[in-house]
Write an enzyme that holds these catalytic residues in place. Structure first.
Site, PDB file in Angstrom:
ATOM      1  N   ALA A  31       0.813  -1.217   0.000  1.00  0.00           N
ATOM      2  CA  ALA A  31       0.000   0.000   0.000  1.00  0.00           C
ATOM      3  C   ALA A  31       0.854   1.280   0.000  1.00  0.00           C
ATOM      4  CB  ALA A  31      -0.931  -0.010   1.199  1.00  0.00           C
ATOM      5  N   ARG A  43      -1.701   0.788   7.855  1.00  0.00           N
ATOM      6  CA  ARG A  43      -1.108   0.859   9.193  1.00  0.00           C
ATOM      7  C   ARG A  43      -0.390   2.147   9.536  1.00  0.00           C
ATOM      8  NH1 ARG A  43      -1.208  -4.135   7.250  1.00  0.00           N
ATOM      9  NH2 ARG A  43      -2.141  -5.710   8.582  1.00  0.00           N
ATOM     10  N   GLN A 108       0.332  -6.373  -3.694  1.00  0.00           N
ATOM     11  CA  GLN A 108      -0.736  -6.640  -2.725  1.00  0.00           C
ATOM     12  C   GLN A 108      -1.864  -5.632  -2.922  1.00  0.00           C
ATOM     13  OE1 GLN A 108       1.080  -7.628   1.413  1.00  0.00           O
ATOM     14  NE2 GLN A 108       2.520  -6.289   0.395  1.00  0.00           N
ATOM     15  N   HIS A 128      -4.011  -9.791  -4.319  1.00  0.00           N
ATOM     16  CA  HIS A 128      -5.255  -9.641  -3.558  1.00  0.00           C
ATOM     17  C   HIS A 128      -6.410  -9.180  -4.437  1.00  0.00           C
ATOM     18  CE1 HIS A 128      -2.600  -9.167   0.280  1.00  0.00           C
ATOM     19  NE2 HIS A 128      -2.686 -10.409  -0.132  1.00  0.00           N
ATOM     20  N   SER A 203       4.470  -3.210   4.819  1.00  0.00           N
ATOM     21  CA  SER A 203       4.859  -3.494   6.202  1.00  0.00           C
ATOM     22  C   SER A 203       5.332  -4.943   6.340  1.00  0.00           C
ATOM     23  CB  SER A 203       3.674  -3.241   7.142  1.00  0.00           C
ATOM     24  OG  SER A 203       2.581  -4.058   6.759  1.00  0.00           O
ATOM     25  N   ASN A 227      11.246   0.951   2.397  1.00  0.00           N
ATOM     26  CA  ASN A 227      10.037   1.330   3.136  1.00  0.00           C
ATOM     27  C   ASN A 227      10.347   2.534   4.018  1.00  0.00           C
ATOM     28  OD1 ASN A 227       7.257   0.519   3.466  1.00  0.00           O
ATOM     29  ND2 ASN A 227       7.718   0.031   5.589  1.00  0.00           N
TER      30      ASN A 227
HETATM   31  P1  NAD Z   1       0.469  -1.665   5.177  1.00  0.00           P
HETATM   32  O1  NAD Z   1      -0.463  -0.530   5.412  1.00  0.00           O
HETATM   33  O2  NAD Z   1       0.506  -2.748   6.167  1.00  0.00           O
HETATM   34  O3  NAD Z   1       1.966  -1.091   5.067  1.00  0.00           O
HETATM   35  C1  NAD Z   1       2.318  -0.026   4.261  1.00  0.00           C
HETATM   36  C2  NAD Z   1       3.770   0.316   4.570  1.00  0.00           C
HETATM   37  O4  NAD Z   1       4.181   1.294   3.640  1.00  0.00           O
HETATM   38  C3  NAD Z   1       3.971   0.885   5.968  1.00  0.00           C
HETATM   39  O5  NAD Z   1       5.062   0.224   6.593  1.00  0.00           O
HETATM   40  C4  NAD Z   1       4.290   2.372   5.712  1.00  0.00           C
HETATM   41  O6  NAD Z   1       5.236   2.883   6.618  1.00  0.00           O
HETATM   42  C5  NAD Z   1       4.865   2.334   4.330  1.00  0.00           C
HETATM   43  N1  NAD Z   1       4.630   3.544   3.535  1.00  0.00           N
HETATM   44  C6  NAD Z   1       3.486   4.249   3.405  1.00  0.00           C
HETATM   45  N2  NAD Z   1       3.647   5.224   2.497  1.00  0.00           N
HETATM   46  C7  NAD Z   1       4.931   5.136   2.060  1.00  0.00           C
HETATM   47  C8  NAD Z   1       5.702   5.882   1.125  1.00  0.00           C
HETATM   48  N3  NAD Z   1       5.177   6.891   0.436  1.00  0.00           N
HETATM   49  N4  NAD Z   1       6.997   5.523   0.946  1.00  0.00           N
HETATM   50  C9  NAD Z   1       7.547   4.492   1.655  1.00  0.00           C
HETATM   51  N5  NAD Z   1       6.845   3.752   2.539  1.00  0.00           N
HETATM   52  C10 NAD Z   1       5.565   4.068   2.725  1.00  0.00           C
HETATM   53  O7  NAD Z   1       0.186  -2.229   3.709  1.00  0.00           O
HETATM   54  P2  NAD Z   1       0.665  -3.599   3.010  1.00  0.00           P
HETATM   55  O8  NAD Z   1       1.969  -4.033   3.548  1.00  0.00           O
HETATM   56  O9  NAD Z   1       0.461  -3.411   1.572  1.00  0.00           O
HETATM   57  O10 NAD Z   1      -0.358  -4.735   3.497  1.00  0.00           O
HETATM   58  C11 NAD Z   1      -1.653  -4.562   3.885  1.00  0.00           C
HETATM   59  C12 NAD Z   1      -2.750  -4.816   2.891  1.00  0.00           C
HETATM   60  O11 NAD Z   1      -3.124  -3.551   2.472  1.00  0.00           O
HETATM   61  C13 NAD Z   1      -2.537  -5.495   1.582  1.00  0.00           C
HETATM   62  O12 NAD Z   1      -3.165  -6.711   1.615  1.00  0.00           O
HETATM   63  C14 NAD Z   1      -3.281  -4.607   0.546  1.00  0.00           C
HETATM   64  O13 NAD Z   1      -4.219  -5.397  -0.155  1.00  0.00           O
HETATM   65  C15 NAD Z   1      -4.015  -3.643   1.375  1.00  0.00           C
HETATM   66  N6  NAD Z   1      -4.197  -2.247   0.956  1.00  0.00           N
HETATM   67  C16 NAD Z   1      -4.103  -1.883  -0.342  1.00  0.00           C
HETATM   68  C17 NAD Z   1      -4.273  -0.559  -0.692  1.00  0.00           C
HETATM   69  C18 NAD Z   1      -4.189  -0.190  -2.151  1.00  0.00           C
HETATM   70  O14 NAD Z   1      -4.588  -0.985  -2.999  1.00  0.00           O
HETATM   71  N7  NAD Z   1      -3.646   0.986  -2.467  1.00  0.00           N
HETATM   72  C19 NAD Z   1      -4.491   0.413   0.284  1.00  0.00           C
HETATM   73  C20 NAD Z   1      -4.591  -0.001   1.635  1.00  0.00           C
HETATM   74  C21 NAD Z   1      -4.422  -1.330   1.963  1.00  0.00           C
END
Ligand code: NAD
Length: 260
Positions: A31, A43, A108, A128, A203, A227
């Site tokens: 994300a 998160r 994801q 996903h 994350s 990250n």
């Molecule tokens: P997560 O929210 O768990 O982690 C996101 C990570 O990215 C965090 O550690 C954060 O510190 C980091 N981050 C955020 N913005 C950033 C940036 N600009 N540069 C660098 N790092 C950055 O998300 P995840 O690990 O993808 O897993 C969670 C689930 O979230 C996945 O299954 C996904 O399907 C879903 N999700 C998807 C979307 C989307 O499609 N855009 C949005 C929200 C959640």
């Protein structure tokens, strides 16, 4: 500030040097890759879990609880109103592909932005699913998310299938729902045959997806984790870059392609 950039620039150059021989790269995105496009992650401090209860978003809850479905449709409405566009990180993946260095993007994310950026669909594996479509869980009837959200806008808080009355759901994989077998097998095959695995903006706590970097390491690939904050897999990584995906990934791809 200048010192920070110099240090980051040196780290990017060192990472590019280490990745120079790689020809079958996998970029695994989370994300964090899409926050620059205006889509909140789960998160982070302004993430979705600060406003919504993650327990409401399991597949089992979606099936059994109309309140959970109403909440989910409210979130879909929010997403639909954003009209996000790909950012520099999505475009950097396309440049890597065009240079013939990319084996796959395993994402994801459900936002479809890698495709919007112009990534060859053959190279894209959406672990996903994709939130741009909705399907009936009983009869399988499909429609664009836009059409379902229009019904929510018009006052149906939990729209049902117009063909059979079944439950409508985004074509995404929810917590507690198994990944489609073919998708998972393809992702595993990509991770098990890459020479470098770049985990970007994740994350790395959502399983089974987070197993993929571990698999890549087992086959001898170089693991880079990029990250904003530390992840539980950092101790396994050969390289870590701490900072913004929209800045560091394009800089890394620039450095890689210059060195090629
Ligand atoms: P997560 O929210 O768990 O982690 C996101 C990570 O990215 C965090 O550690 C954060 O510190 C980091 N981050 C955020 N913005 C950033 C940036 N600009 N540069 C660098 N790092 C950055 O998300 P995840 O690990 O993808 O897993 C969670 C689930 O979230 C996945 O299954 C996904 O399907 C879903 N999700 C998807 C979307 C989307 O499609 N855009 C949005 C929200 C959640």
């Amino acid at each position: 500030m200048e010192r920070t950039w110099k240090r980051t620039g040196d780290e990017v150059a060192a990472a590019a040097e280490r990745l120079r021989p790689a020809r079958r790269m996998v970029v695994f995105t989370g994300a964090g890759v899409s926050t620059d496009s205006g889509i909140p992650d789960f998160r982070s401090p302004d993430g979705i879990w600060r406003r919504y209860d993650p327990r409401q978003f399991t597949y089992q809850r979606y099936l059994s609880d109309p309140g959970a479905r109403r909440q989910s449709w409210r979130l879909r409405r929010e997403f639909q109103a954003m009209r996000p566009r790909p950012n520099a990180a999505h475009l950097a993946c396309v440049r890597l592909a065009e240079a013939g260095r990319l084996q796959a993007v395993l994402t994801q994310n459900i936002d479809g932005l890698h495709g919007d950026a112009g990534l060859d669909p053959e190279l894209l594996c959406e672990l996903h699913g994709n939130g741009r479509f909705v399907a009936c869980l009983s009869c399988g009837d499909r429609m664009p998310m836009e059409a379902a959200v229009a019904r929510v806008d018009a006052g149906e808080e939990d729209p049902a299938c117009r063909r059979c009355g079944g439950i409508l759901k985004a074509t995404t994989v929810s917590f507690g729902q198994a990944l489609p077998r073919a998708v998972w097998e393809r992702a595993e095959a990509m991770a098990a045959s890459c020479d470098a695995f770049l985990a970007v903006g994740s994350s790395l706590v959502v399983y089974p997806a987070a197993r993929l970097p571990e698999l890549a390491i087992q086959v001898g690939a170089t693991l880079l984790i990029l990250n904003r904050e530390p992840t539980p897999l950092d101790p396994l990584a050969h390289l870590t870059l701490r900072g913004e995906c929209g800045v560091l990934l394009p800089a890394l791809v620039d450095a890689l392609l210059e060195a090629a």
